[in-house]
Design an enzyme around this catalytic site. Structure first.
Site, PDB file in Angstrom:
ATOM      1  N   ARG A   1       0.795  -1.376  -0.041  1.00  0.00           N
ATOM      2  CA  ARG A   1      -0.017   0.144   0.036  1.00  0.00           C
ATOM      3  C   ARG A   1       0.900   1.153  -0.085  1.00  0.00           C
ATOM      4  O   ARG A   1       1.735   1.232   0.870  1.00  0.00           O
ATOM      5  CB  ARG A   1      -0.845  -0.001   1.166  1.00  0.00           C
ATOM      6  CG  ARG A   1      -1.598   1.170   1.286  1.00  0.00           C
ATOM      7  CD  ARG A   1      -3.098   0.627   2.332  1.00  0.00           C
ATOM      8  NE  ARG A   1      -2.571   0.746   3.677  1.00  0.00           N
ATOM      9  CZ  ARG A   1      -3.518   0.698   4.645  1.00  0.00           C
ATOM     10  NH1 ARG A   1      -4.636   0.607   4.284  1.00  0.00           N
ATOM     11  NH2 ARG A   1      -3.202   0.921   5.964  1.00  0.00           N
TER      12      ARG A   1
ATOM     13  N   ARG B   1       3.045   3.662   5.033  1.00  0.00           N
ATOM     14  CA  ARG B   1       2.746   4.106   6.257  1.00  0.00           C
ATOM     15  C   ARG B   1       3.544   3.259   7.369  1.00  0.00           C
ATOM     16  O   ARG B   1       3.907   2.046   6.814  1.00  0.00           O
ATOM     17  CB  ARG B   1       1.354   3.749   6.642  1.00  0.00           C
ATOM     18  CG  ARG B   1       0.435   5.003   6.575  1.00  0.00           C
ATOM     19  CD  ARG B   1      -1.084   4.584   6.693  1.00  0.00           C
ATOM     20  NE  ARG B   1      -1.208   3.613   8.084  1.00  0.00           N
ATOM     21  CZ  ARG B   1      -2.381   3.368   8.203  1.00  0.00           C
ATOM     22  NH1 ARG B   1      -3.581   3.505   7.755  1.00  0.00           N
ATOM     23  NH2 ARG B   1      -2.624   2.551   9.475  1.00  0.00           N
TER      24      ARG B   1
ATOM     25  N   ARG C   1      -0.650  -6.140  13.728  1.00  0.00           N
ATOM     26  CA  ARG C   1      -1.579  -5.255  13.639  1.00  0.00           C
ATOM     27  C   ARG C   1      -2.945  -6.195  13.507  1.00  0.00           C
ATOM     28  O   ARG C   1      -4.059  -5.938  14.232  1.00  0.00           O
ATOM     29  CB  ARG C   1      -1.633  -4.257  12.542  1.00  0.00           C
ATOM     30  CG  ARG C   1      -1.172  -2.937  12.820  1.00  0.00           C
ATOM     31  CD  ARG C   1      -1.151  -2.225  11.413  1.00  0.00           C
ATOM     32  NE  ARG C   1      -2.106  -1.661  11.271  1.00  0.00           N
ATOM     33  CZ  ARG C   1      -2.313  -1.327   9.787  1.00  0.00           C
ATOM     34  NH1 ARG C   1      -0.996  -1.583   9.056  1.00  0.00           N
ATOM     35  NH2 ARG C   1      -2.992  -0.427   9.432  1.00  0.00           N
TER      36      ARG C   1
HETATM   37  P1  AMP Z   1      -6.075   2.862  10.660  1.00  0.00           P
HETATM   38  O1  AMP Z   1      -5.866   3.864   9.702  1.00  0.00           O
HETATM   39  O2  AMP Z   1      -7.786   2.609  10.733  1.00  0.00           O
HETATM   40  O3  AMP Z   1      -5.468   1.640  10.305  1.00  0.00           O
HETATM   41  O4  AMP Z   1      -5.690   3.186  12.237  1.00  0.00           O
HETATM   42  C1  AMP Z   1      -4.200   3.260  12.552  1.00  0.00           C
HETATM   43  C2  AMP Z   1      -4.125   3.057  13.863  1.00  0.00           C
HETATM   44  O5  AMP Z   1      -4.822   3.955  14.845  1.00  0.00           O
HETATM   45  C3  AMP Z   1      -4.564   1.688  14.214  1.00  0.00           C
HETATM   46  O6  AMP Z   1      -3.553   0.677  14.013  1.00  0.00           O
HETATM   47  C4  AMP Z   1      -4.791   1.921  15.849  1.00  0.00           C
HETATM   48  O7  AMP Z   1      -3.329   1.738  16.464  1.00  0.00           O
HETATM   49  C5  AMP Z   1      -5.173   3.386  15.755  1.00  0.00           C
HETATM   50  N1  AMP Z   1      -6.661   3.324  15.726  1.00  0.00           N
HETATM   51  C6  AMP Z   1      -7.588   3.558  14.858  1.00  0.00           C
HETATM   52  N2  AMP Z   1      -8.951   3.681  15.058  1.00  0.00           N
HETATM   53  C7  AMP Z   1      -8.736   2.968  16.259  1.00  0.00           C
HETATM   54  C8  AMP Z   1      -9.827   2.676  17.268  1.00  0.00           C
HETATM   55  N3  AMP Z   1     -11.280   2.804  16.909  1.00  0.00           N
HETATM   56  N4  AMP Z   1      -9.521   2.009  18.356  1.00  0.00           N
HETATM   57  C9  AMP Z   1      -8.290   1.872  18.759  1.00  0.00           C
HETATM   58  N5  AMP Z   1      -7.198   2.223  18.061  1.00  0.00           N
HETATM   59  C10 AMP Z   1      -7.344   2.775  16.826  1.00  0.00           C
END
Ligand code: AMP
Length: 214
Positions: A123, A157, A168
């Site tokens: 990505r 990222r 993750r």
């Molecule tokens: P994402 O862009 O949605 O993959 O989010 C990136 C990172 O932000 C995730 O791997 C988590 O560490 C954190 N994160 C995002 N949304 C949440 C959530 N609803 N609860 C907890 N951590 C979150």
């Protein structure tokens, strides 16, 4: 929108939000913006995000609650990446109930784990807008390293590195399935096969949210 990292839910949430005229509220994007601005919340969240862990519920709920209090979200929002745990889903119900609202529908973009690993590893994201997402194999930009839409540089990222990707998924998939169960029990869940052409997935999601099965 519920879906694993790499399921394409960000792309889909942004398309649905545009079509429905609602704001796209992505908890990950909100965290990254706090991290860029080095806010206290951004600094606290960074410790978890860099390890591929979920940020604690309390911080996350506050983040989303503040965003939903803004005027553009009065009529609703497409939530992307939140809730990601059962306590977050309960907190969302409570905060929406305080504004006479509710979760109108939960959409699960379903993609199997092996496919997620492959998708995340390739990505690339645009520096000018996180909504512009590319993939080395499935969606390469016309010019390598440059966004087709605005010509900005593309980057990977930090948490899309292979070791972090596995962490993750290991840490985030079990609570995600609890969220799927939570909304299934409340009869608002629709699962859509996310392992298809991006336009087909959008159509399936749009149908699910505009013509919910009774
Ligand atoms: P994402 O862009 O949605 O993959 O989010 C990136 C990172 O932000 C995730 O791997 C988590 O560490 C954190 N994160 C995002 N949304 C949440 C959530 N609803 N609860 C907890 N951590 C979150």
């Amino acid at each position: 929108m519920v879906g694993a990292p790499g399921a394409g839910k960000g792309t889909q949430a942004s398309r649905l939000a545009e079509r429905l005229g609602l704001p796209h509220v992505a908890s990950g994007d909100l965290f990254r913006s706090h991290m860029r601005d080095q806010t206290p919340l951004g600094r606290k969240a960074a410790r978890y995000i860099e390890r591929g862990e979920l940020v604690p519920d309390e911080l996350t709920v506050k983040l989303v609650e503040d965003r939903l209090a803004r005027p553009d979200a009065r009529e609703g929002a497409i939530l992307d990446g939140f809730p990601r745990t059962r306590p977050q889903a309960q907190a969302l119900d409570a905060l929406l109930a305080r504004r006479d609202g509710r979760v109108a529908g939960a959409l699960f973009v379903d993609v199997e784990r092996e496919r997620l690993l492959r998708r995340l590893a390739g990505r690339w994201i645009c520096r000018a807008s996180e909504e512009h997402v590319y993939h080395e194999i499935t969606r390469p930009p016309a010019t390598p390293g440059r966004c087709d839409i605005d010509g900005a540089e593309l980057y990977q990222r930090e948490d899309d590195r292979p070791e972090t990707v596995r962490a993750r998924l290991d840490k985030q998939l079990p609570p995600m399935y609890e969220v799927v169960d939570y909304y299934t029990d409340r009869d608002v869940m629709t699962a859509v096969d996310g392992d298809r052409d991006v336009d087909e997935v959008t159509e399936a999601l749009f149908r699910a949210i505009t013509q919910p099965a009774s």
